[in-house]
Structures are given as structure tokens and as C-alpha cells.
Design a protein around this motif. Structure first.
Motif, PDB file in Angstrom:
ATOM      1  N   UNK A 103       0.928  -1.142  -0.040  1.00 40.23           N
ATOM      2  CA  UNK A 103       0.231  -0.189  -0.108  1.00 40.23           C
ATOM      3  C   UNK A 103       0.709   0.999  -0.027  1.00 40.23           C
ATOM      4  N   UNK A 105       4.325   2.619  -1.681  1.00 40.26           N
ATOM      5  CA  UNK A 105       5.346   2.157  -2.312  1.00 40.26           C
ATOM      6  C   UNK A 105       6.756   2.935  -2.261  1.00 40.26           C
TER       7      UNK A 105
ATOM      8  N   UNK B  30      -7.138   5.438  -9.405  1.00 43.65           N
ATOM      9  CA  UNK B  30      -6.840   4.236 -10.020  1.00 43.65           C
ATOM     10  C   UNK B  30      -6.286   4.362 -11.382  1.00 43.65           C
ATOM     11  N   UNK B  33      -2.847   5.290 -11.296  1.00 45.94           N
ATOM     12  CA  UNK B  33      -2.006   4.051 -10.725  1.00 45.94           C
ATOM     13  C   UNK B  33      -1.699   3.341 -12.035  1.00 45.94           C
ATOM     14  N   UNK B  45       5.341   1.403  -9.433  1.00 40.62           N
ATOM     15  CA  UNK B  45       4.212   1.053  -8.970  1.00 40.62           C
ATOM     16  C   UNK B  45       3.849   2.167  -7.858  1.00 40.62           C
ATOM     17  N   UNK B  46       2.562   2.401  -7.726  1.00 42.38           N
ATOM     18  CA  UNK B  46       2.166   3.204  -6.748  1.00 42.38           C
ATOM     19  C   UNK B  46       0.996   2.648  -6.019  1.00 42.38           C
ATOM     20  N   UNK B  47       1.156   2.458  -4.599  1.00 42.46           N
ATOM     21  CA  UNK B  47       0.578   1.822  -3.912  1.00 42.46           C
ATOM     22  C   UNK B  47      -0.597   3.012  -3.389  1.00 42.46           C
ATOM     23  N   UNK B  48      -1.843   2.374  -3.026  1.00 45.47           N
ATOM     24  CA  UNK B  48      -3.122   3.171  -2.805  1.00 45.47           C
ATOM     25  C   UNK B  48      -2.765   4.082  -1.690  1.00 45.47           C
ATOM     26  N   UNK B  49      -2.070   3.819  -0.500  1.00 41.40           N
ATOM     27  CA  UNK B  49      -1.737   4.459   0.587  1.00 41.40           C
ATOM     28  C   UNK B  49      -0.735   5.706   0.227  1.00 41.40           C
ATOM     29  N   UNK B  50       0.191   5.408  -0.736  1.00 48.17           N
ATOM     30  CA  UNK B  50       1.051   6.278  -1.413  1.00 48.17           C
ATOM     31  C   UNK B  50       0.282   7.378  -2.031  1.00 48.17           C
ATOM     32  N   UNK B  51      -0.567   6.848  -2.952  1.00 50.11           N
ATOM     33  CA  UNK B  51      -1.317   7.740  -3.753  1.00 50.11           C
ATOM     34  C   UNK B  51      -2.384   8.727  -3.080  1.00 50.11           C
ATOM     35  N   UNK B  52      -2.993   8.007  -1.956  1.00 50.16           N
ATOM     36  CA  UNK B  52      -3.761   8.754  -1.471  1.00 50.16           C
ATOM     37  C   UNK B  52      -3.066  10.057  -0.736  1.00 50.16           C
ATOM     38  N   UNK B  55      -2.063  12.518  -3.456  1.00 51.38           N
ATOM     39  CA  UNK B  55      -3.062  13.624  -3.739  1.00 51.38           C
ATOM     40  C   UNK B  55      -3.512  14.634  -2.714  1.00 51.38           C
TER      41      UNK B  55
END
Lengths: 174, 102
Positions: A103, A105, B30, B33, B45-52, B55
Motif C-alpha cells: 500500500x 510504495x 486508480x 496508478x 508502481x504506486x500503492x493506494x496509501x502512497x497515492x492517497x 493527492x
């Protein structure tokens, strides 16, 4: 049809979230899948087929619509949300499902996660510590004991804060 | 002018640069990602935690803005400021790569 539930008691400190993740994955590999956690050391599992599921914890307090966006993002990425416990978000993913198997990266976002804990730890630590002097002033053994317990709790929060701070510094150096 | 102000963000992490780079077009999480993974040939690769987290931070710094939202997902796009930052970082990277020329 009722599913058997298996309960296990295990205590992980705030800074041992990676150990908790590894333990939950280990349970999954032996066929026990997390159903719920009560926040005080009691994990409830559902027995089933052994799976190589990955368990990961995030720490985030968010409500309402923002929370829906957060959960949807994880869901789109293949991560199933199991439960929220006091800000801790429990996720699991099967490696076979499409999407990233982590989750976080990069380190910057891991640091952000641990940083969210600091204000909470500081506030609770300060409140329990401030209460110690008030409680101890009251006559009676009960209050002496309560004061001591309050003091012990604030020490625990202080230690947790230090450990979290160290984890952040460690991540910064990578 | 504002370039000095933007320089404080450099160097951008790979994740930040990647997100800003693909948000030339409005997209939801998504899609970002997938696009980043696709265009980077699977290297980033982007994890959802990283992306959130990204943002939230990027929106707060006014480098991206929300363009639309349904009950499930928010779509974002680069702001003019964000675009200038991508240019700044790209230029910087070109200079670095230039050092390799004998």
C-alpha cells in the motif's frame, strides 16, 4: 450455516505494526483469516483454505465522503478493507488479484503514516500526565493507585512516541 | 518569479513526478496508478496509501486540483503551477543526464 470462529489474544505495540502485518499473513497461510479485531488484543479469525494473503495497516482518521474516496481507492487497487480500529485501517490483498502488492510504495508516504500518529500520542500523553498531579493530591489509597496507573500510562505513551519518532528517522535515512 | 517558490519542492520523489506527469489529463486515482505503471513499463508502481497521501499533499499545495467527483471517486488534473513544477523538474533531470556526456 454458521462458521466456526477462532479467537486469539496477542498484543502488538503501536510501533510493531509490521510485526502485526506479518503475523496476520502467517495466520492466513495456516488457514485463519481475520474477521475482526477489538482493539484490545483479541483477534477473531474465520477458518478456511490456506491463502497467501498480504495484510497491511494504514493509520488515518477520516470520515464521511472523504473516507469513501479513500476506501474506494484501495478497493480499486485490489485491497479489501477489513476493519477500522481507532484510526488503524486493516487491509488485505490476495497476490493473485490485479494491483500493487504494497500500500506504500515509497518511504515518503510511510513517513506520512507514522507522522499522523504523533499528534495523537502527544495529546494523550500530555493529558494523562497532567492528570497525575491532580489525582495524587486527593487523599486515599484508591487515588494513589489511580495516580500511579495514570503515570504508567503516560510513560507508555512517551515510550511509544519515542519509538515512532525513531521509526520516522530511520525511514528518512533510507 | 514563482520559479524560486517552486524550487523548494525539488527534487520531487519519483512517485510525485509520476503523478504530476500523467495528470496533464484529468484522471481518478486508480487510472493514475494504471497509467503510471503502463507508461513506466512496470518500473514504477504506486500503492493506494502512497497515492492517497500524494493527492492530499499535492491538492493542498495547489499543484493539482479536483475536476469532478462522483460518490466514489475524485478526478484530478494538474494546475498551471503544477505544470510549471513538472517543467522545472524535467529540465533539472535533463541537466543531470547531460553530465554523463563525455
Amino acid at each position: 450455516m454458521e462458521t466456526r470462529k477462532i479467537r486469539k489474544f496477542k498484543f502488538f505495540m503501536v510501533w510493531q505494526d509490521d510485526r502485526e502485518e506479518a503475523w496476520l499473513s502467517e495466520m492466513a497461510r495456516s488457514g485463519l483469516h481475520l474477521k475482526s479485531y477489538n482493539g484490545f488484543g483479541v483477534y477473531t479469525f474465520e477458518p478456511g483454505e490456506p491463502r497467501n494473503d498480504i495484510y497491511r495497516l494504514d493509520y488515518l482518521t477520516v470520515q464521511g465522503e472523504e473516507r469513501q474516496h479513500y476506501l474506494q481507492l484501495f478497493k480499486d487497487a485490489g485491497w479489501e478493507h477489513i476493519q477500522a480500529v481507532g484510526g488503524w485501517q486493516y487491509f488485505r490483498k490476495s497476490p493473485g488479484v490485479d494491483g500493487p502488492n504494497e500500500i506504500f510504495t515509497d518511504n515518503a508516504s510511510k513517513i506520512l503514516k507514522y507522522s499522523r500518529l504523533r499528534p495523537v500520542l502527544i495529546i494523550i500523553g500530555v493529558i494523562t500526565l497532567a492528570n497525575v498531579s491532580r489525582i495524587i493530591k486527593v487523599e486515599g489509597l484508591f487515588f494513589q493507585i489511580a495516580g500511579f496507573i495514570s503515570f504508567a500510562i503516560s510513560i507508555l505513551f512517551l515510550v511509544t512516541l519515542i519509538k515512532v519518532w525513531l521509526r520516522i528517522e530511520q525511514l528518512k535515512r533510507l | 518569479m514563482a520559479e524560486n517558490q517552486l524550487e523548494k519542492y525539488l527534487p520531487l520523489t519519483e512517485a510525485t513526478f509520476a503523478i504530476l506527469a500523467v495528470l496533464e489529463e484529468p484522471m481518478h486515482g486508480y487510472a493514475v496508478m494504471q497509467k503510471v505503471e503502463q507508461l513506466s513499463l512496470g518500473q514504477i508502481k504506486l500503492g493506494p496509501g502512497t497515492l492517497y497521501g500524494a493527492f492530499s499533499t499535492l491538492e493542498k499545495e495547489k499543484l493539482i486540483e479536483m475536476v469532478s467527483e462522483d460518490e466514489r471517486r475524485k478526478s484530478y488534473r494538474l494546475t498551471e503551477r503544477g505544470r510549471r513544477l513538472v517543467e522545472l523538474q524535467s529540465h533539472r533531470l535533463e541537466i543531470l543526464l547531460g553530465l554523463r556526456r563525455v
